[in-house]
Design a protein around this motif. Structure first.
Motif: not given
Length: 176
Positions: A37-39, A66-71
């Motif tokens: 995750p990133a923020a 923003r918060v999002w997940g990286r794969t």
């Protein structure tokens, strides 16, 4: 002993300060694989193995968070690398927004009047992970696919942004 007028001023000052405090975000990986995750603008990023959580504090006055997940990420010991989805300039700790596709949890904390926060899920930049996003005093938003009905889908679709009383706790869950 303080005068009644001084007591009233102190009470109002304390109330204003409490409305302007940080929000707590608990980010959890329920996926059967690792998510990074990133923020932004606070938090940066980190690795979350299945079942792990990450807690960040977001100060009042934060706009366009923003918060999002990286794969599919791989980073060296210096925090440089690359992610298959959601990459933010090759950094483990993001200062830039991620590259599409990415499912976004978006928020504004106490920016407009100090008492209300606003939050939504967005798939404007594509979709890469199922996500739930909730506020302790608001509703749970769910995004299980690219056309999730709870998501803010287009720039003119402002009906999917929700208000939340200030001083709330938030949860972002990947693979709910």
């Amino acid at each position: 002993m303080a005068s009644p007028a001084a007591s009233s001023v102190l009470f109002l000052l304390a109330a204003m300060i409490s409305c302007a405090s940080a929000a707590t975000f608990t980010i959890k990986n329920n996926c059967p694989y690792t998510v990074w995750p990133a923020a932004t603008p606070v938090g940066g990023g980190r690795q979350l193995n299945p079942g792990q959580t990450w807690t960040i504090s977001v100060p009042a006055g934060t706009k366009s968070g923003r918060v999002w997940g990286r794969t599919g990420c791989s980073f060296n010991s210096g925090g440089r690398g690359h992610c298959q989805t959601g990459d933010c300039g090759g950094a483990l700790s993001c200062t830039l927004s991620g590259q599409p596709p990415l499912t976004l949890a978006e928020f504004t904390i106490g920016y407009t009047n100090g008492a209300n926060d606003y939050y939504d899920i967005s798939v404007i930049d594509g979709y890469n992970l199922p996500m739930d996003f909730s506020c302790s005093t608001g509703m749970n938003l769910h995004c299980g696919g690219p056309r999730c009905p709870d998501a803010y889908l287009y720039p003119e679709d402002n009906t999917k942004t929700h208000g939340c009383r200030g001083n709330s706790n938030y949860k972002v869950t990947f693979c709910p």
